[in-house]
Design an enzyme around this catalytic site. Structure first.
Site, PDB file in Angstrom:
ATOM      1  N   HIS A 123     216.413  91.616 -29.422  1.00 32.55           N
ATOM      2  CA  HIS A 123     215.644  90.868 -30.327  1.00 32.55           C
ATOM      3  C   HIS A 123     214.621  89.886 -29.298  1.00 32.55           C
ATOM      4  O   HIS A 123     214.797  89.451 -28.801  1.00 32.55           O
ATOM      5  CB  HIS A 123     216.364  90.254 -31.689  1.00 32.55           C
ATOM      6  CG  HIS A 123     215.127  89.854 -32.485  1.00 32.55           C
ATOM      7  ND1 HIS A 123     214.333  91.246 -33.188  1.00 32.55           N
ATOM      8  CD2 HIS A 123     214.983  88.617 -32.414  1.00 32.55           C
ATOM      9  CE1 HIS A 123     213.424  89.570 -34.442  1.00 32.55           C
ATOM     10  NE2 HIS A 123     213.810  88.593 -33.600  1.00 32.55           N
ATOM     11  N   GLU A 135     205.255 122.969   2.559  1.00 30.34           N
ATOM     12  CA  GLU A 135     204.142 122.873   1.641  1.00 30.34           C
ATOM     13  C   GLU A 135     202.979 122.898   1.929  1.00 30.34           C
ATOM     14  O   GLU A 135     202.512 122.504   3.495  1.00 30.34           O
ATOM     15  CB  GLU A 135     204.529 120.975   1.323  1.00 30.34           C
ATOM     16  CG  GLU A 135     203.324 120.625   0.934  1.00 30.34           C
ATOM     17  CD  GLU A 135     202.990 120.626  -0.360  1.00 30.34           C
ATOM     18  OE1 GLU A 135     203.707 121.020  -1.385  1.00 30.34           O
ATOM     19  OE2 GLU A 135     201.980 121.302  -0.840  1.00 30.34           O
ATOM     20  N   GLU A 140     189.008 122.255 -29.592  1.00 32.24           N
ATOM     21  CA  GLU A 140     190.137 122.546 -29.649  1.00 32.24           C
ATOM     22  C   GLU A 140     190.184 123.487 -30.659  1.00 32.24           C
ATOM     23  O   GLU A 140     190.177 123.702 -31.429  1.00 32.24           O
ATOM     24  CB  GLU A 140     191.667 121.545 -30.716  1.00 32.24           C
ATOM     25  CG  GLU A 140     192.995 122.083 -30.822  1.00 32.24           C
ATOM     26  CD  GLU A 140     193.519 123.131 -30.048  1.00 32.24           C
ATOM     27  OE1 GLU A 140     193.379 122.411 -28.501  1.00 32.24           O
ATOM     28  OE2 GLU A 140     194.336 123.524 -29.883  1.00 32.24           O
TER      29      GLU A 140
HETATM   30  P1  FAD Z   1     203.884 121.167  -8.769  1.00 26.39           P
HETATM   31  O1  FAD Z   1     204.204 120.182  -8.363  1.00 26.39           O
HETATM   32  O2  FAD Z   1     202.485 122.034  -8.963  1.00 26.39           O
HETATM   33  O3  FAD Z   1     204.365 121.672  -6.463  1.00 26.39           O
HETATM   34  C1  FAD Z   1     204.148 122.944  -6.244  1.00 26.39           C
HETATM   35  C2  FAD Z   1     203.647 122.761  -5.085  1.00 26.39           C
HETATM   36  O4  FAD Z   1     204.133 124.048  -4.027  1.00 26.39           O
HETATM   37  C3  FAD Z   1     202.080 122.206  -4.374  1.00 26.39           C
HETATM   38  O5  FAD Z   1     202.455 120.905  -3.668  1.00 26.39           O
HETATM   39  C4  FAD Z   1     201.220 123.083  -3.784  1.00 26.39           C
HETATM   40  O6  FAD Z   1     200.253 122.726  -2.879  1.00 26.39           O
HETATM   41  C5  FAD Z   1     202.789 123.931  -3.138  1.00 26.39           C
HETATM   42  N1  FAD Z   1     202.848 125.556  -2.794  1.00 26.39           N
HETATM   43  C6  FAD Z   1     202.417 126.189  -3.388  1.00 26.39           C
HETATM   44  N2  FAD Z   1     201.957 127.619  -2.879  1.00 26.39           N
HETATM   45  C7  FAD Z   1     202.516 127.139  -1.821  1.00 26.39           C
HETATM   46  C8  FAD Z   1     202.645 127.879  -0.951  1.00 26.39           C
HETATM   47  N3  FAD Z   1     202.505 129.217  -0.327  1.00 26.39           N
HETATM   48  N4  FAD Z   1     202.879 127.188   0.538  1.00 26.39           N
HETATM   49  C9  FAD Z   1     203.311 126.378   0.883  1.00 26.39           C
HETATM   50  N5  FAD Z   1     202.968 125.472  -0.711  1.00 26.39           N
HETATM   51  C10 FAD Z   1     202.940 126.019  -2.062  1.00 26.39           C
HETATM   52  N6  FAD Z   1     204.234 116.558 -16.476  1.00 26.39           N
HETATM   53  C11 FAD Z   1     205.541 115.337 -16.507  1.00 26.39           C
HETATM   54  O7  FAD Z   1     206.636 115.385 -16.708  1.00 26.39           O
HETATM   55  N7  FAD Z   1     204.847 113.835 -17.189  1.00 26.39           N
HETATM   56  C12 FAD Z   1     203.768 113.355 -17.357  1.00 26.39           C
HETATM   57  O8  FAD Z   1     202.863 112.722 -17.428  1.00 26.39           O
HETATM   58  C13 FAD Z   1     202.660 115.061 -16.484  1.00 26.39           C
HETATM   59  N8  FAD Z   1     201.479 115.143 -16.443  1.00 26.39           N
HETATM   60  C14 FAD Z   1     200.747 115.808 -15.297  1.00 26.39           C
HETATM   61  C15 FAD Z   1     198.936 115.090 -15.837  1.00 26.39           C
HETATM   62  C16 FAD Z   1     198.348 115.917 -14.901  1.00 26.39           C
HETATM   63  C17 FAD Z   1     196.612 116.004 -15.020  1.00 26.39           C
HETATM   64  C18 FAD Z   1     198.776 117.862 -14.919  1.00 26.39           C
HETATM   65  C19 FAD Z   1     197.806 118.773 -14.294  1.00 26.39           C
HETATM   66  C20 FAD Z   1     200.150 117.245 -14.914  1.00 26.39           C
HETATM   67  C21 FAD Z   1     201.372 116.536 -15.591  1.00 26.39           C
HETATM   68  N9  FAD Z   1     202.492 117.405 -15.833  1.00 26.39           N
HETATM   69  C22 FAD Z   1     203.499 115.948 -16.060  1.00 26.39           C
HETATM   70  C23 FAD Z   1     202.826 118.324 -15.406  1.00 26.39           C
HETATM   71  C24 FAD Z   1     203.649 118.227 -13.946  1.00 26.39           C
HETATM   72  O9  FAD Z   1     202.759 117.809 -12.446  1.00 26.39           O
HETATM   73  C25 FAD Z   1     204.454 119.576 -13.579  1.00 26.39           C
HETATM   74  O10 FAD Z   1     205.408 120.379 -14.535  1.00 26.39           O
HETATM   75  C26 FAD Z   1     205.381 119.519 -12.116  1.00 26.39           C
HETATM   76  O11 FAD Z   1     204.681 118.968 -11.110  1.00 26.39           O
HETATM   77  C27 FAD Z   1     205.767 120.315 -12.374  1.00 26.39           C
HETATM   78  O12 FAD Z   1     206.711 120.597 -10.700  1.00 26.39           O
HETATM   79  P2  FAD Z   1     206.952 122.225  -9.475  1.00 26.39           P
HETATM   80  O13 FAD Z   1     207.650 120.919  -8.740  1.00 26.39           O
HETATM   81  O14 FAD Z   1     206.820 122.703 -10.222  1.00 26.39           O
HETATM   82  O15 FAD Z   1     205.169 122.434  -9.133  1.00 26.39           O
HETATM   83  P1  NAD Z   2     198.498 122.557 -22.602  1.00 26.55           P
HETATM   84  O1  NAD Z   2     199.176 123.367 -23.240  1.00 26.55           O
HETATM   85  O2  NAD Z   2     199.288 121.252 -23.603  1.00 26.55           O
HETATM   86  O3  NAD Z   2     197.111 122.203 -24.119  1.00 26.55           O
HETATM   87  C1  NAD Z   2     196.500 123.665 -23.602  1.00 26.55           C
HETATM   88  C2  NAD Z   2     195.111 122.908 -25.715  1.00 26.55           C
HETATM   89  O4  NAD Z   2     194.278 124.077 -25.224  1.00 26.55           O
HETATM   90  C3  NAD Z   2     196.245 123.586 -26.097  1.00 26.55           C
HETATM   91  O5  NAD Z   2     195.950 122.871 -27.838  1.00 26.55           O
HETATM   92  C4  NAD Z   2     195.476 124.902 -26.912  1.00 26.55           C
HETATM   93  O6  NAD Z   2     195.852 125.516 -28.480  1.00 26.55           O
HETATM   94  C5  NAD Z   2     193.934 124.843 -26.535  1.00 26.55           C
HETATM   95  N1  NAD Z   2     193.358 125.616 -25.986  1.00 26.55           N
HETATM   96  C6  NAD Z   2     193.523 127.178 -25.361  1.00 26.55           C
HETATM   97  N2  NAD Z   2     192.412 127.683 -25.078  1.00 26.55           N
HETATM   98  C7  NAD Z   2     191.269 127.451 -25.731  1.00 26.55           C
HETATM   99  C8  NAD Z   2     190.083 127.337 -25.838  1.00 26.55           C
HETATM  100  N3  NAD Z   2     189.639 128.998 -25.679  1.00 26.55           N
HETATM  101  N4  NAD Z   2     188.947 127.316 -26.451  1.00 26.55           N
HETATM  102  C9  NAD Z   2     190.538 125.848 -26.619  1.00 26.55           C
HETATM  103  N5  NAD Z   2     191.239 125.112 -26.741  1.00 26.55           N
HETATM  104  C10 NAD Z   2     192.410 126.388 -26.144  1.00 26.55           C
HETATM  105  O7  NAD Z   2     197.484 122.442 -21.850  1.00 26.55           O
HETATM  106  P2  NAD Z   2     196.857 121.545 -20.673  1.00 26.55           P
HETATM  107  O8  NAD Z   2     196.574 119.698 -21.689  1.00 26.55           O
HETATM  108  O9  NAD Z   2     196.407 121.756 -19.953  1.00 26.55           O
HETATM  109  O10 NAD Z   2     198.394 120.653 -19.597  1.00 26.55           O
HETATM  110  C11 NAD Z   2     198.881 121.531 -19.374  1.00 26.55           C
HETATM  111  C12 NAD Z   2     200.498 121.152 -19.182  1.00 26.55           C
HETATM  112  O11 NAD Z   2     200.813 120.046 -18.251  1.00 26.55           O
HETATM  113  C13 NAD Z   2     201.254 120.793 -20.304  1.00 26.55           C
HETATM  114  O12 NAD Z   2     201.529 122.279 -21.038  1.00 26.55           O
HETATM  115  C14 NAD Z   2     201.710 119.740 -19.875  1.00 26.55           C
HETATM  116  O13 NAD Z   2     203.119 120.658 -19.820  1.00 26.55           O
HETATM  117  C15 NAD Z   2     201.315 119.727 -18.347  1.00 26.55           C
HETATM  118  N6  NAD Z   2     201.421 118.196 -19.293  1.00 26.55           N
HETATM  119  C16 NAD Z   2     201.961 117.442 -19.282  1.00 26.55           C
HETATM  120  C17 NAD Z   2     201.089 115.703 -19.607  1.00 26.55           C
HETATM  121  C18 NAD Z   2     203.088 114.912 -20.004  1.00 26.55           C
HETATM  122  O14 NAD Z   2     204.364 115.541 -19.764  1.00 26.55           O
HETATM  123  N7  NAD Z   2     202.670 113.737 -20.448  1.00 26.55           N
HETATM  124  C19 NAD Z   2     200.784 115.484 -19.587  1.00 26.55           C
HETATM  125  C20 NAD Z   2     199.211 116.315 -18.595  1.00 26.55           C
HETATM  126  C21 NAD Z   2     199.838 117.763 -19.016  1.00 26.55           C
END
Ligand code: FAD
Ligand code: NAD
Length: 470
Positions: A449, A35, A211
């Site tokens: 409930h 990592e 959007e």
């Molecule tokens: P990641 O969590 O991205 O982990 C990948 C890891 O690999 C990182 O720690 C990175 O540092 C490491 N890495 C990359 N390249 C290398 C390398 N070459 N060498 C060593 N380490 C490396 N999903 C939900 O289900 N529910 C949510 O509520 C939700 N909320 C989100 C809110 C935000 C703001 C964001 C950005 C995402 C959210 N997501 C949510 C999406 C969720 O975070 C991701 O789907 C999830 O973390 C993916 O897991 P992963 O293990 O595939 O990758």
């Molecule tokens: P998203 O795909 O959810 O939404 C991106 C939005 O941006 C879409 O509605 C799209 O139509 C719009 N868009 C794209 N290009 C645009 C442009 N040029 N101008 C204006 N609007 C534009 O992506 P996100 O919100 O960046 O989140 C990324 C991913 O992270 C999600 O797809 C999801 O997989 C994950 N995520 C999940 C959760 C959760 O599970 N609660 C929360 C946060 C993030």
């Protein structure tokens, strides 16, 4: 260069990689996890957990504001003040506890964790640059493995004409504000834009959501999104749909946008959060040397998360949509088990999804439209929270629970809900679908409930033509 051998090498310690490592450890597979940043990945450090922590802060602040303005509950409060530095510190404390917990679990299961950025040499050889400790020199390590799991996750998409910087930020910066802007423009009305846009608005920031599509949350069906949109507008969020962003305005005090009518205008903003999606992190660490089959930037996998190269596996966001933490975790667990010799396939009956807006949206399985598109003859029924006692006591009567089931044998195909707190109903939704429940199973289950869960039972009863409370 020091060389180590292992059975399993995992690149990336996010929910995909760390769960694969812990499960492999439980199964006695010698495992190394590399990592580059902090264990826990996007999810624990800069994603799911910190965003939900700030959503909680914003909800509490907003509730106090509401009490200060109008004491319908008989609660009188002073207008609250936000100390965002303390809120961020509290959020960071949760992140630290969770990432520390992951590190401890990895250690407990005898996973060797190497901190450093991995570089692929070939399918069985990885180099890691381990950062220098206390004035020493950076060390290179080489690891040879039998199985390689790629779990490098995803990164935010940048708009080429509006690169990330001080004013144009990603969700990572938005989750750790030093101070709150007066006006925030959010580009992208998807998950991140709406979850964080709501946080900022509730904390008193003027928020504009821009959007490109004709409605916000275009991946969810319109009935579910409508209450969210109404609530956002009631909160004072300005929503610009079917609107393209063209760049920062010349004076840097806003963004230039263009709607379908063609005229350009400026949306004033001190800061711009770009949340237009995330892309698989498949570049910059030698992945291309493996010449794997790809789908755009995502690594192509089969239903066992095998890539096109033997003993190389890919999981989580690196493999494309849906980019959800629970999907990455489930894939990681499965791959460890397959490597240990178990027979497994990744064929979930449903992939639940929750959008933590206010009200929340929760879905599992097929929507009525998706079921019909699949050629299925379905029945659907909704139960409104307006008819649920618990929802009234929580002042959250907006929204509904909807069930979709086959017409012939009543097998449940999908659930959708919108309302406050419905994220917690997603467990019931997924379980009923995964266990092959029929409408009669849910309708015949005694639900405590008064709970919001009674709306789940009532939706099933209604689909059978015998709802009691409506
Ligand atoms: P990641 O969590 O991205 O982990 C990948 C890891 O690999 C990182 O720690 C990175 O540092 C490491 N890495 C990359 N390249 C290398 C390398 N070459 N060498 C060593 N380490 C490396 N999903 C939900 O289900 N529910 C949510 O509520 C939700 N909320 C989100 C809110 C935000 C703001 C964001 C950005 C995402 C959210 N997501 C949510 C999406 C969720 O975070 C991701 O789907 C999830 O973390 C993916 O897991 P992963 O293990 O595939 O990758
Ligand atoms: P998203 O795909 O959810 O939404 C991106 C939005 O941006 C879409 O509605 C799209 O139509 C719009 N868009 C794209 N290009 C645009 C442009 N040029 N101008 C204006 N609007 C534009 O992506 P996100 O919100 O960046 O989140 C990324 C991913 O992270 C999600 O797809 C999801 O997989 C994950 N995520 C999940 C959760 C959760 O599970 N609660 C929360 C946060 C993030």
């Amino acid at each position: 260069m020091a060389t180590q051998n292992t059975t399993l090498l995992i690149i990336g310690g996010g929910p995909g990689g760390y769960v694969a490592a812990i499960r492999a450890g439980q199964l006695g597979i010698p495992t190394i996890l590399i990592e580059g940043a902090t264990p826990g990945g996007t999810c624990l450090n800069i994603g799911c957990i910190p965003s939900k922590a700030l959503i909680h802060v914003a909800n509490e602040f907003h509730a106090l504001q509401a009490y200060a303005a109008d004491s319908v509950l008989g609660i009188q409060a002073q207008a609250p003040v936000i100390d965002i530095a303390r809120s961020v510190a509290w959020k960071d404390g949760i992140v630290k506890r969770l990432t520390g917990g992951v590190a401890a679990l990895l250690k407990k299961h005898q996973v060797t964790v190497i901190s450093g950025w991995a570089r692929i040499v070939d399918g069985k050889t990885i180099d890691v640059e381990v950062p220098a400790v206390k004035g020493g020199r950076t060390q290179m390590q080489r690891i040879r493995c039998e199985h390689l799991v790629l779990a490098t996750g995803s990164e935010p998409v940048e708009l080429p004409f509006m690169p990330f910087g001080k004013q144009v930020i990603t969700s990572t910066e938005a989750l750790s504000p030093k101070k709150l802007p007066k006006r925030l423009a959010v580009v992208g009305g998807g998950y991140i834009g709406l979850e964080l846009g709501t946080v900022y608005r509730k904390l008193g920031v003027d928020v504009d959501i821009i959007e490109a599509q004709s409605r916000i949350l275009p991946s969810y069906d319109a009935d579910l999104v409508k209450p969210v949109e109404i609530a956002l507008r009631a909160m004072g969020v300005s929503i610009h749909t079917a609107t393209r962003v063209l760049g920062l305005s010349e004076d840097g005090k806003g963004v230039r946008v263009q709607g379908t009518e063609g005229a350009q205008r400026i949306v004033a903003a001190d800061q711009v959060l770009v949340a237009v999606g995330r892309r698989p992190r498949s570049r910059g660490f030698g992945l291309s040397t493996l010449m794997l089959d790809m789908e755009g930037l995502a690594v192509r996998i089969d239903d066992q998360c095998r890539t096109s190269m033997r003993n190389i596996w890919a999981i989580g966001d690196l493999t494309g949509e849906p980019m959800l933490a629970h999907r990455a975790m489930a894939q990681g667990e499965m791959v460890a088990e397959i490597i240990a010799g178990h027979t497994r396939r990744f064929v979930p009956a449903s992939m639940p999804a929750v959008c933590f807006t206010d009200p929340e949206i929760a879905c599992a399985g097929l929507s009525p439209e998706q079921a019909r598109e699949a050629g299925l003859d379905v029945i659907e029924a909704s139960f409104p929270f307006a008819a649920n006692g618990r929802a009234m006591t929580l002042q959250s009567t907006d929204g509904f629970v909807r069930v979709v089931a086959r017409h012939d044998n009543h097998l449940i195909l999908g659930w959708q809900a919108v309302g406050r707190g419905v994220s917690e109903l997603s467990a019931a939704f997924s379980q009923s679908i995964e266990m092959g429940a029929c409408l009669e199973d849910v309708a015949g289950t005694i639900h405590a409930h008064p709970t919001l869960g009674e709306a789940v039972q009532e939706a099933a009863l209604r689909a059978l033509g015998r709802a009691v409370h409506i």
